[in-house]
Motif scaffolding. Structure first.
Motif, PDB file in Angstrom:
ATOM      1  N   ALA A  55       0.800  -1.204   0.025  1.00 42.32           N
ATOM      2  CA  ALA A  55       0.018  -0.024  -0.010  1.00 42.32           C
ATOM      3  C   ALA A  55       1.059   1.263   0.053  1.00 42.32           C
ATOM      4  CB  ALA A  55      -1.025   0.022   1.373  1.00 42.32           C
ATOM      5  N   THR A  56       0.367   2.351  -0.633  1.00 39.91           N
ATOM      6  CA  THR A  56       1.272   3.645  -0.597  1.00 39.91           C
ATOM      7  C   THR A  56      -0.226   4.883  -0.459  1.00 39.91           C
ATOM      8  OG1 THR A  56       2.206   5.037  -1.999  1.00 39.91           O
ATOM      9  CG2 THR A  56       1.106   3.617  -3.101  1.00 39.91           C
ATOM     10  N   ALA A  57       0.245   5.573   0.524  1.00 36.76           N
ATOM     11  CA  ALA A  57      -0.450   6.761   0.539  1.00 36.76           C
ATOM     12  C   ALA A  57      -0.167   7.831  -0.526  1.00 36.76           C
ATOM     13  CB  ALA A  57      -0.266   7.353   2.164  1.00 36.76           C
ATOM     14  N   THR A  58       0.863   7.695  -1.303  1.00 33.03           N
ATOM     15  CA  THR A  58       1.152   8.711  -2.085  1.00 33.03           C
ATOM     16  C   THR A  58       0.475   8.663  -3.567  1.00 33.03           C
ATOM     17  OG1 THR A  58       3.485   8.837  -1.392  1.00 33.03           O
ATOM     18  CG2 THR A  58       3.087   9.611  -3.508  1.00 33.03           C
ATOM     19  N   PRO A  59      -0.152   9.427  -4.050  1.00 38.61           N
ATOM     20  CA  PRO A  59      -1.201   9.469  -5.132  1.00 38.61           C
ATOM     21  C   PRO A  59      -0.331   9.179  -6.166  1.00 38.61           C
ATOM     22  CG  PRO A  59      -1.903  11.454  -3.988  1.00 38.61           C
ATOM     23  CD  PRO A  59      -0.761  10.674  -3.088  1.00 38.61           C
ATOM     24  N   ALA A  60      -0.746   8.138  -7.129  1.00 37.15           N
ATOM     25  CA  ALA A  60       0.164   7.590  -8.172  1.00 37.15           C
ATOM     26  C   ALA A  60      -0.674   7.754  -9.359  1.00 37.15           C
ATOM     27  CB  ALA A  60       0.514   6.352  -8.087  1.00 37.15           C
ATOM     28  N   VAL A  61      -0.014   8.003 -10.841  1.00 32.60           N
ATOM     29  CA  VAL A  61      -0.509   7.967 -11.974  1.00 32.60           C
ATOM     30  C   VAL A  61      -0.581   6.569 -12.683  1.00 32.60           C
ATOM     31  CG1 VAL A  61      -0.432   8.844 -14.606  1.00 32.60           C
ATOM     32  CG2 VAL A  61       0.235  10.191 -12.686  1.00 32.60           C
ATOM     33  N   VAL A  62      -1.812   6.015 -12.942  1.00 30.60           N
ATOM     34  CA  VAL A  62      -1.828   4.595 -13.593  1.00 30.60           C
ATOM     35  C   VAL A  62      -1.473   4.754 -15.022  1.00 30.60           C
ATOM     36  CG1 VAL A  62      -3.642   2.790 -13.907  1.00 30.60           C
ATOM     37  CG2 VAL A  62      -4.046   4.344 -11.885  1.00 30.60           C
ATOM     38  N   SER A  63      -0.698   3.672 -15.376  1.00 32.23           N
ATOM     39  CA  SER A  63      -0.327   3.424 -16.529  1.00 32.23           C
ATOM     40  C   SER A  63      -0.958   2.380 -17.485  1.00 32.23           C
ATOM     41  CB  SER A  63       1.470   3.115 -16.466  1.00 32.23           C
ATOM     42  OG  SER A  63       1.777   2.848 -17.719  1.00 32.23           O
ATOM     43  N   PHE A  64      -0.989   2.584 -18.655  1.00 32.11           N
ATOM     44  CA  PHE A  64      -1.836   1.825 -19.623  1.00 32.11           C
ATOM     45  C   PHE A  64      -0.764   1.563 -20.869  1.00 32.11           C
ATOM     46  CE2 PHE A  64      -4.855   4.762 -17.663  1.00 32.11           C
ATOM     47  CZ  PHE A  64      -5.760   3.687 -17.168  1.00 32.11           C
ATOM     48  N   ASP A  65       0.575   1.774 -20.848  1.00 32.43           N
ATOM     49  CA  ASP A  65       1.360   1.600 -21.757  1.00 32.43           C
ATOM     50  C   ASP A  65       1.767   0.073 -21.997  1.00 32.43           C
ATOM     51  OD1 ASP A  65       3.271   1.351 -19.772  1.00 32.43           O
ATOM     52  OD2 ASP A  65       4.358   3.139 -20.200  1.00 32.43           O
ATOM     53  N   HIS A  66       1.578  -0.795 -21.134  1.00 30.93           N
ATOM     54  CA  HIS A  66       1.661  -2.418 -21.241  1.00 30.93           C
ATOM     55  C   HIS A  66       0.614  -2.888 -22.131  1.00 30.93           C
ATOM     56  CE1 HIS A  66      -0.951  -1.755 -17.782  1.00 30.93           C
ATOM     57  NE2 HIS A  66      -1.001  -3.433 -17.786  1.00 30.93           N
ATOM     58  N   LEU A  67      -0.530  -2.116 -22.475  1.00 29.90           N
ATOM     59  CA  LEU A  67      -1.721  -3.066 -22.618  1.00 29.90           C
ATOM     60  C   LEU A  67      -1.578  -3.173 -24.500  1.00 29.90           C
ATOM     61  CD1 LEU A  67      -4.560  -1.425 -20.827  1.00 29.90           C
ATOM     62  CD2 LEU A  67      -3.559  -3.678 -20.358  1.00 29.90           C
ATOM     63  N   THR A  68      -2.008  -4.199 -24.720  1.00 25.78           N
ATOM     64  CA  THR A  68      -2.109  -4.454 -26.120  1.00 25.78           C
ATOM     65  C   THR A  68      -3.592  -5.002 -26.685  1.00 25.78           C
ATOM     66  OG1 THR A  68      -1.380  -6.904 -26.148  1.00 25.78           O
ATOM     67  CG2 THR A  68       0.363  -4.787 -26.284  1.00 25.78           C
ATOM     68  N   ILE A  69      -3.914  -4.441 -27.667  1.00 28.92           N
ATOM     69  CA  ILE A  69      -5.066  -4.861 -28.489  1.00 28.92           C
ATOM     70  C   ILE A  69      -4.926  -5.512 -29.641  1.00 28.92           C
ATOM     71  CG2 ILE A  69      -7.296  -4.364 -29.291  1.00 28.92           C
ATOM     72  CD1 ILE A  69      -7.658  -2.208 -27.457  1.00 28.92           C
ATOM     73  N   GLU A  70      -5.358  -6.701 -29.908  1.00 32.28           N
ATOM     74  CA  GLU A  70      -4.808  -7.804 -30.866  1.00 32.28           C
ATOM     75  C   GLU A  70      -3.338  -7.557 -31.480  1.00 32.28           C
ATOM     76  OE1 GLU A  70      -8.013  -6.535 -33.525  1.00 32.28           O
ATOM     77  OE2 GLU A  70      -9.317  -7.512 -32.864  1.00 32.28           O
ATOM     78  N   GLY A  71      -2.562  -7.520 -30.486  1.00 34.00           N
ATOM     79  CA  GLY A  71      -1.151  -7.650 -30.811  1.00 34.00           C
ATOM     80  C   GLY A  71      -0.624  -6.014 -31.179  1.00 34.00           C
ATOM     81  N   CYS A  72      -1.504  -5.134 -31.083  1.00 34.74           N
ATOM     82  CA  CYS A  72      -0.892  -3.537 -31.116  1.00 34.74           C
ATOM     83  C   CYS A  72      -0.838  -2.960 -29.926  1.00 34.74           C
ATOM     84  CB  CYS A  72      -1.768  -2.805 -32.125  1.00 34.74           C
ATOM     85  SG  CYS A  72      -2.074  -3.447 -33.623  1.00 34.74           S
ATOM     86  N   THR A  73       0.169  -2.369 -29.550  1.00 35.15           N
ATOM     87  CA  THR A  73       0.125  -1.635 -28.340  1.00 35.15           C
ATOM     88  C   THR A  73      -0.467  -0.354 -28.273  1.00 35.15           C
ATOM     89  OG1 THR A  73       2.881  -2.461 -28.058  1.00 35.15           O
ATOM     90  CG2 THR A  73       2.067  -0.629 -26.835  1.00 35.15           C
ATOM     91  N   ILE A  74      -1.301  -0.205 -27.032  1.00 33.85           N
ATOM     92  CA  ILE A  74      -2.190   0.889 -26.849  1.00 33.85           C
ATOM     93  C   ILE A  74      -1.084   2.026 -26.711  1.00 33.85           C
ATOM     94  CG2 ILE A  74      -3.709   2.129 -25.618  1.00 33.85           C
ATOM     95  CD1 ILE A  74      -5.067  -0.602 -25.045  1.00 33.85           C
ATOM     96  N   ASN A  75      -1.274   3.223 -27.393  1.00 36.55           N
ATOM     97  CA  ASN A  75      -0.597   4.377 -27.310  1.00 36.55           C
ATOM     98  C   ASN A  75      -1.391   5.105 -26.143  1.00 36.55           C
ATOM     99  OD1 ASN A  75       0.690   7.041 -27.127  1.00 36.55           O
ATOM    100  ND2 ASN A  75       0.558   7.180 -29.228  1.00 36.55           N
ATOM    101  N   PRO A  76      -0.939   5.321 -25.006  1.00 36.31           N
ATOM    102  CA  PRO A  76      -1.567   5.759 -23.698  1.00 36.31           C
ATOM    103  C   PRO A  76      -2.144   7.434 -24.134  1.00 36.31           C
ATOM    104  CG  PRO A  76       0.458   4.798 -22.917  1.00 36.31           C
ATOM    105  CD  PRO A  76       0.238   4.872 -24.377  1.00 36.31           C
TER     106      PRO A  76
END
Length: 419
Positions: free
Chosen positions: A158-179
């Motif tokens: 756990a961390t009390a420090t607000p963080a930005v959620v990253s989506f740069d690891h996701l792929t759709i049908e083999g194509c990386t999502i550009n956040p």
């Protein structure tokens, strides 16, 4: 000479569970009747000056977030209740019994770049903000507890420090999502999981993304106990995009623009029973163990299915062979057989409230039913209520005003009055 726009006179009322001050009425005692919420440094019962509306209100286990919009277009995030896990940001780590502006360095950094908070959500002890800017990509911030991966940032502690959620690891049908191409259309959170409806800017592909507890299939994969980073829940839903999404304790329900339903997760309580065969649905909502569907018909029929252990189905349980039935909420009919007009509804943890207009009237009343252990129906008692009953306006209550909005939370109910 330009005419000045007069901001409305607003009052926010709340009832129910208040162990950590989440009702913002100045105490940490449960309230069995509707009481006015307090906003710090404001006159008692009043919202901050120039407040135009409450855009969203989100509730966790014992904390509440409110997104306010002002007459000059500004938006501010206010919060109250439990802050011990960092769910109210790093500045407030105890409890707040009045709504207080939530200021934090990370948010200020993005605000200085032209970002505005546009969407909010709350899990059990975790909060989510979606920031938007006309010329920059959307940003999702999480803060608070990381139980079951609720922060979505991949860390185990756990961390009390607000963080930005990253989506740069996701792929759709083999194509990386550009956040930088992702637009967050909506975000909803249950106690243990969160679901986002996103679309890509360039090719307008609509996708559901989620994280948190997953082992019941609420993120469409039962092989994983929980996801601590964003996970593709469904691929291209562009042919029939999401109209509204709602989540319970262990299930997720999507209403598409065509009016059809997609549902996944636990059906142990019958919360998914035959609902994917329904059409002409225009709104859905989930309690922890139930599902509610507003039909797009002349009667505005509200259907319910799932657990009825506290009368939360709002009707007699006519049991089928498997012990589950989908049926309409039994709202009281007028003497001439006409049904009231249902404006909208809100699902709490195990209770439901609706805004209705009596037949032939433009007035709005609030009715409710279900679990009432904390007095969250505002009826001055703590008995469960198995069938809909009027909870506002209350005879003899001094407060008046048009009902502008209602919300329901974890053992809490909220009414916004406007005069």
């Amino acid at each position: 000479m330009p005419v000045e726009t007069q901001t409305p006179y607003l009052r926010l009322l709340a009832a129910g569970s208040n162990a950590r001050g989440q009702l913002a009425n100045g105490s940490d005692e449960d309230s069995h009747t509707f009481k006015e919420c307090r906003f710090i440094n404001c006159l008692e019962g009043m919202l901050p000056p120039n407040t135009l509306r409450i855009l969203q209100l989100a509730t966790g286990a014992n904390h509440t977030l409110a997104l306010l919009e002002f007459g000059d277009g500004r938006r501010e995030l206010w919060g109250c209740g439990d802050g011990r896990k960092g769910q109210l940001g790093p500045e407030y780590t105890e409890q707040l019994t009045e709504f207080t502006p939530i200021n934090m360095p990370l948010y200020k950094t993005y605000a200085s770049q032209g970002y505005t908070c546009c969407l909010i959500a709350a899990a059990w002890e975790t909060s989510y903000l979606v920031l938007k800017s006309p010329s920059r990509p959307d940003v999702v911030i999480s803060m608070g507890s990381n139980d079951f991966g609720a922060l979505g940032v991949g860390t185990k502690q756990a961390t009390a420090t607000p963080a930005v959620v990253s989506f740069d690891h996701l792929t759709i049908e083999g194509c990386t999502i550009n956040p930088s191409e992702l637009v967050v259309e909506s975000i909803v959170a249950g106690p243990r999981h969160v679901v986002l409806h996103v679309r890509t800017v360039l090719n307008n592909v609509h996708t559901l993304i989620g994280w948190g507890l997953a082992r019941h299939g609420q993120l469409r994969d039962t092989k994983i106990v929980n996801y601590d980073r964003p996970h593709i829940v469904s691929f291209d839903i562009s042919p029939d995009p999401v109209q509204i999404c709602s989540v319970g304790l262990q299930h997720t329900v999507v209403c598409h623009k065509s009016g059809r339903i997609t549902a996944f997760g636990s059906n142990k309580k019958g919360q998914l029973h035959r609902i994917d065969s329904l059409g002409r649905v225009r709104q859905v909502g989930c309690t922890w163990n139930g599902t509610y569907l507003l039909r797009d018909d002349d009667e505005n029929t509200l259907l319910s299915t799932g657990s009825n252990s506290h009368g939360q189905l709002g009707r007699e349980s006519r049991v089928e062979e498997n012990g589950v039935t989908v049926g309409p909420i039994e709202l009281t009919l007028s003497h001439d057989g006409k049904s009231p007009s249902l404006r909208y509804f809100a699902c709490g943890s195990e209770h439901v409230i609706v805004a209705i207009s009596p037949p032939g009237s433009s007035d709005i009343e609030v009715w409710g039913w279900g679990w009432n252990e904390h007095g969250n129906l505002g009826l001055d008692h703590t008995n469960d209520v198995p069938k809909p009953i009027k909870i506002w306006p209350v005879e003899g209550h001094a407060l008046d005003g048009r009902i502008a909005r209602v919300w329901a939370g974890n053992g809490t109910s909220w009414i916004l009055l406007q005069t």
